[in-house]
Enzyme design. Structure first.
Site, PDB file in Angstrom:
ATOM      1  N   HIS A 267      13.703  -9.604 -10.509  1.00 28.96           N
ATOM      2  CA  HIS A 267      12.422  -9.058 -10.055  1.00 28.96           C
ATOM      3  C   HIS A 267      12.676  -7.723  -9.364  1.00 28.96           C
ATOM      4  CE1 HIS A 267      11.422 -13.514  -9.947  1.00 28.96           C
ATOM      5  NE2 HIS A 267      10.568 -13.016 -10.810  1.00 28.96           N
TER       6      HIS A 267
ATOM      7  N   ASP B  59       2.056 -17.791 -10.070  1.00 25.84           N
ATOM      8  CA  ASP B  59       3.401 -17.265 -10.331  1.00 25.84           C
ATOM      9  C   ASP B  59       4.343 -17.748  -9.222  1.00 25.84           C
ATOM     10  OD1 ASP B  59       5.360 -15.717 -11.551  1.00 25.84           O
ATOM     11  OD2 ASP B  59       4.826 -13.894 -10.443  1.00 25.84           O
TER      12      ASP B  59
ATOM     13  N   SER C 174       1.154 -14.461  -7.329  1.00 23.67           N
ATOM     14  CA  SER C 174       2.253 -14.990  -6.511  1.00 23.67           C
ATOM     15  C   SER C 174       1.663 -15.598  -5.231  1.00 23.67           C
ATOM     16  CB  SER C 174       3.228 -13.861  -6.147  1.00 23.67           C
ATOM     17  OG  SER C 174       2.598 -12.971  -5.240  1.00 23.67           O
TER      18      SER C 174
ATOM     19  N   ASN D 113       6.665 -11.173 -17.868  1.00 22.31           N
ATOM     20  CA  ASN D 113       6.007 -10.929 -16.579  1.00 22.31           C
ATOM     21  C   ASN D 113       6.274  -9.513 -16.079  1.00 22.31           C
ATOM     22  OD1 ASN D 113       5.773 -13.685 -16.883  1.00 22.31           O
ATOM     23  ND2 ASN D 113       6.368 -14.174 -14.786  1.00 22.31           N
TER      24      ASN D 113
ATOM     25  N   HIS E  92      11.043 -13.205 -16.914  1.00 25.34           N
ATOM     26  CA  HIS E  92      10.587 -12.638 -15.638  1.00 25.34           C
ATOM     27  C   HIS E  92      11.287 -11.301 -15.421  1.00 25.34           C
ATOM     28  CE1 HIS E  92       8.345 -15.952 -13.544  1.00 25.34           C
ATOM     29  NE2 HIS E  92       8.716 -16.525 -14.671  1.00 25.34           N
ATOM     30  N   GLY E  93      10.772 -10.535 -14.464  1.00 21.01           N
ATOM     31  CA  GLY E  93      11.419  -9.262 -14.145  1.00 21.01           C
ATOM     32  C   GLY E  93      11.285  -8.278 -15.296  1.00 21.01           C
TER      33      GLY E  93
ATOM     34  N   ASN F 158       5.188  -6.764 -12.931  1.00 22.64           N
ATOM     35  CA  ASN F 158       4.500  -6.451 -11.673  1.00 22.64           C
ATOM     36  C   ASN F 158       4.931  -5.072 -11.156  1.00 22.64           C
ATOM     37  OD1 ASN F 158       2.972  -6.663  -9.354  1.00 22.64           O
ATOM     38  ND2 ASN F 158       4.371  -8.040  -8.303  1.00 22.64           N
ATOM     39  N   THR F 159       6.238  -4.916 -10.900  1.00 24.47           N
ATOM     40  CA  THR F 159       6.722  -3.694 -10.232  1.00 24.47           C
ATOM     41  C   THR F 159       6.311  -2.405 -10.959  1.00 24.47           C
ATOM     42  OG1 THR F 159       8.582  -4.956  -9.391  1.00 24.47           O
ATOM     43  CG2 THR F 159       8.802  -2.562  -9.315  1.00 24.47           C
TER      44      THR F 159
END
Ligand code: 13P
Length: 288
Positions: free
Chosen positions: A186, A91, A56, A236, A214-215, A238-239
């Site tokens: 997200h 991203d 990102s 995707n 995403h998310g 990340n968290t």
């Protein structure tokens, strides 16, 4: 594609084409530092699957810029003997300039996210990025509608995409993958995620290019499987990796409050994070 000795960074076209044809998803894991990048590469190499490393704008700034990241990833690939296909991807690049800078630094893929703009302007900016990126063999992802939630400390609301908007984006820009906003967000979800699988399936059947979700954190496993069945080829995450990694670090610090060596503090998240990566890869059914 940039081939460097025996290792390579690639765009995402081949890996996502295979994923779309064979109904699995390739993981896009966001990277936030050297350790994360190393853990992701090690697990994906061990599992022998392709991977997309997402960066990102906030993470790029944090890690010291696109050139630093590109050098770090190429160095790790070489030093760790990584032979799987690795795609280094921007991203949510907000502007043409961001994407250009990353491409000049050696990124092999970009997402231009002009989804905050009206569709016509989103298409215009996206087309500029496609025209530039394709000269270098760099793949381009774009967003239609708006994926809400919180990323890089910025919170925004969701606007779902329509089939017509997605068709216009693909027809006028020549993008390689599309992220249609269809209810995912997200960060953390408030309650159960409400994904529009009907539109997702329709978009996938109508458009020739792979779709991106995403998310990917916090979506129950059965809904992830349904999204893949509806044609999602890239997911995707990340968290969930952030939570797994920080759980490991917090546990180590609670057990040994006098830890001070950064290798031991940061490294304490390795096991938890690697477990989370494996869980996602198995859920996504990723193959080479
Ligand atoms: P999560 O942080 O919800 O996993 O989303 C990651 C993402 O979509 C990055 O683009």
């Amino acid at each position: 594609m940039i081939i460097l000795g025996e290792f390579m960074l690639v765009n995402f076209n081949d890996m996502l084409k295979k994923a779309k044809e064979n109904r699995f998803a390739v993981p896009h894991f966001n990277i936030n530092n050297l350790e994360w990048t190393k853990y992701i590469l090690e697990v994906c190499q061990e599992k022998d699957i392709p991977v997309i490393l997402g960066v990102s704008e906030g993470a790029a700034k944090y890690m010291g810029g696109y050139k630093t990241i590109s050098g770090m990833v190429k160095g790790l690939i070489q030093e760790l003997g990584i032979t799987i296909p690795v795609c280094l991807h921007v991203d949510h690049g907000q502007t043409f300039e961001t994407c250009k800078k990353a491409i000049e630094a050696g990124f092999t893929s970009v997402m231009i996210d002009a989804s905050r703009l009206p569709l016509e302007e989103n298409i215009k900016v996206t087309k500029e990025v496609v025209d530039y990126a394709h000269q270098y063999g760099v793949s381009v992802e774009a967003e239609v509608g708006h994926i809400g939630g919180t990323e890089d400390n910025i919170t925004s609301s969701v606007t779902n995409a329509t089939l017509e908007e997605c068709m216009a984006m693909v027809q006028y820009t020549g993008i390689d993958a599309l992220a249609p906003a269809l209810g995912s967000v997200h960060g953390f979800y408030q309650g159960e995620p409400n994904l529009d699988f009907i539109t997702m399936k329709k978009i996938n059947e109508t458009l020739p290019i792979p779709l991106v979700l995403h998310g990917g954190s916090g979506i129950p496993d059965d809904k992830i499987k349904e999204a893949i069945a509806c044609g999602i080829s890239k997911i995707n995450v990340n968290t969930e990796l952030q939570v797994a990694w920080s759980d490991g670090v917090k546990k180590a610090l609670a057990e040994k409050p006098d830890l001070y060596d950064p290798r031991k503090v940061i490294g304490a998240g390795e096991e938890e994070m690697k477990k989370a990566i494996i869980q996602k890869i198995e859920l996504f059914g990723t193959k080479k």
